[in-house]
Design an enzyme around this catalytic site. Structure first.
Site, PDB file in Angstrom:
ATOM      1  N   SER A   1      -9.561   1.801   2.785  1.00 19.34           N
ATOM      2  CA  SER A   1      -8.678   2.621   1.956  1.00 19.34           C
ATOM      3  C   SER A   1      -7.557   1.798   1.316  1.00 19.34           C
ATOM      4  CB  SER A   1      -8.069   3.747   2.795  1.00 19.34           C
ATOM      5  OG  SER A   1      -7.168   3.239   3.780  1.00 19.34           O
TER       6      SER A   1
ATOM      7  N   LYS B   1       0.850  -1.186   0.000  1.00 15.24           N
ATOM      8  CA  LYS B   1       0.000   0.000   0.000  1.00 15.24           C
ATOM      9  C   LYS B   1       0.888   1.239   0.000  1.00 15.24           C
ATOM     10  CE  LYS B   1      -3.856   2.086   2.592  1.00 15.24           C
ATOM     11  NZ  LYS B   1      -4.786   1.909   3.734  1.00 15.24           N
TER      12      LYS B   1
ATOM     13  N   SER C   1     -10.277  -0.537   6.967  1.00 15.87           N
ATOM     14  CA  SER C   1      -9.592  -0.432   5.680  1.00 15.87           C
ATOM     15  C   SER C   1      -8.870  -1.690   5.225  1.00 15.87           C
ATOM     16  CB  SER C   1      -8.602   0.739   5.707  1.00 15.87           C
ATOM     17  OG  SER C   1      -9.304   1.953   5.842  1.00 15.87           O
TER      18      SER C   1
END
Length: 475
Positions: free
Chosen positions: A162, A84, A186
């Site tokens: 996210s 990420k 998330s």
């Protein structure tokens, strides 16, 4: 030997490791094949932020050399993975998914990257994310530097935030596993929406040094992968104390599901309302079937519900106050206006105005939440609930939708488990458990702090008895 066909891209970590040891392909061949696929298909889902191919190929050659010399470093040696884009990799852009930081470069690796490098895992790409991990709140799937991250099962739908790129990349077979982060949902959300396994570790188990901060008291680094076992193998390598993270618990995790006590001695808590009322009507048969599998594994089962506390509002106040404090320089400079979501811009500004008394009140209620979970875990060991009560939303729909016209329930159930468990810093595992209208659903297991081995043992047995985690999207 070149890699042909798609099967290899959907193998678990132990299966890939077995192929490497047998000489079916080299580490360089595996890394090249995954890099090709990530670069080709990643943009189809807006999942790729940055390819790391050149450095990955160099690292793969080094690992091949180690393997030829008999230098083994564990089950992740030679396994490619994605990151990420809030985790720093030295010399590479780390954009935090946001235009104001598009050119940001750090000169050091995040602790989790360093630990994975040490055991021979190879980062092949930075993955898309919601800008600033959703700081300030957002109402659009397109709140990202790379655009809305699309779900591999249906590109008209969202992959979840996210850690959106991490969920999509694992689901589409672009990486065997990916690192994500969770402050409040998330990891669990993209795992559920994309039909992959997601592990949110206990707060403090994994160092956040080198990760973008959103909420100092709630941020956690975790894993999205093909299976519960894969998640355990990765957590074993990325956990551990770190003096660079003041919130580090100073504990290391060793994946040992074989030492978990007998399932007959474990009590599962669940709320019937979660499965019969809160879940979308069309999703209820799949959730009930998944619950039946859990019941059939030999646990004691008990009905429970969360106490009546304002979990969502408390979570919102804490994340807003801490997030706006983190990004105060961005807000004061005016560059906050470069973010993609107007509601997020407004939310970040508003967070600076939260009175100290409101933040302190929220933290006091948070202590009550932690106390209530201690009471709850005196009577049950694990909580089971749908990870999300519905399938992934359409990518062009507002994410905050009306509650609908369902009659109010007499039970609170466990519907607030995501904010409540994040407030308490509890671990959670989301496992694929079926489909609704052709889209994946996930079942969530939550335990007391540092209870990961039990959650993973349950997840592993569930996945031994079902094949939902083996299903592939129509890539």
């Amino acid at each position: 030997m070149p890699i042909s066909g798609d099967d290899v891209f959907f193998l678990t970590i132990p299966e890939l490791q077995e192929r490497l040891k047998s000489g079916e392909f080299s580490v360089r061949g595996l890394v090249t094949a995954f890099s090709d696929r990530l670069e080709k298909l990643g943009p189809r889902y807006n999942a790729l932020a940055l390819s790391l191919r050149p450095a990955a190929i160099r690292r793969a050659q080094e690992v091949d050399g180690d393997l030829k010399r008999g230098r083994t470093r564990g089950p992740l040696q030679g396994i490619p993975y994605g990151v990420k884009d809030l985790l720093s990799i030295a010399g590479q852009p780390t954009t935090w998914g946001a235009k104001p930081y598009a050119a940001q470069v750090f000169d050091f690796d995040a602790t989790v990257i360093r630990r994975l490098n040490r055991v021979g895992a190879i980062a092949i790409g930075k993955l898309a994310m919601i800008e600033l991990a959703g700081g300030g709140g957002y109402n659009s799937a397109a709140a990202s530097l790379t655009g809305a991250c699309l779900n591999p099962w249906d590109r008209t739908r969202w992959s979840g935030g996210s850690s959106s790129g991490s969920g999509a990349a694992v689901a589409a077979g672009l990486v065997p596993f990916a690192l994500g982060s969770e402050t409040s949902g998330s990891i669990i959300t993209p795992a559920a929406f994309c039909g992959v396994t997601g592990l949110r570790p206990t707060y403090g188990y994994v160092s956040r040094y080198g990760a973008m901060a959103l909420s100092w008291t709630m941020d956690k680094i975790g894993v999205l992968a093909r299976s519960a076992e894969d998640c355990g193998l990765v957590l074993q390598q990325i956990s551990g104390g770190d003096s660079n993270d003041p919130a580090s618990a100073g504990k290391s995790f060793f994946y040992a599901p074989q030492f978990v006590r007998k399932f007959a001695d474990i009590t599962i808590g669940y709320a019937p309302a979660d499965f019969d009322e809160f879940a979308d009507e069309s999703a209820r048969p799949a959730f009930r079937e998944a619950l039946a599998v859990i019941r059939g594994m030999g646990f004691r089962v008990r009905e429970v519900e969360l106490p009546d506390l304002p979990y969502g509002p408390v979570t919102g106040v804490i994340i807003s106050a801490e997030g706006s404090a983190v990004f105060e320089p961005l807000i004061r400079s005016g560059r906050v206006e470069e973010l993609a979501d107007p509601e997020q811009i407004a939310g970040l500004k508003a967070g600076l105005e939260i009175p100290a008394k409101d933040y302190l009140r929220a933290m006091r209620i948070r202590s009550l939440v932690q106390q209530e979970f201690r009471r709850l875990f005196a009577s049950v060991n694990v909580l089971v609930s749908p990870s999300r009560f519905s399938i992934a939303p359409k990518v062009d729909e507002p994410l905050r939708r009306p509650a609908g016209d369902r009659p109010p329930s007499k039970s609170r159930g466990l519907r607030d488990l995501i904010p409540a468990a994040n407030l308490a810093g509890l671990p959670a595992l989301s496992i694929p458990c079926g489909f609704d209208r052709g889209l994946p659903l996930g079942l969530s297991l939550v335990g007391r702090p540092f209870y990961e081995n039990t959650l993973l043992a349950i997840g592993r047995e569930f996945q031994r008895q079902t094949d939902w985690h083996r299903r592939r999207p129509p890539v």
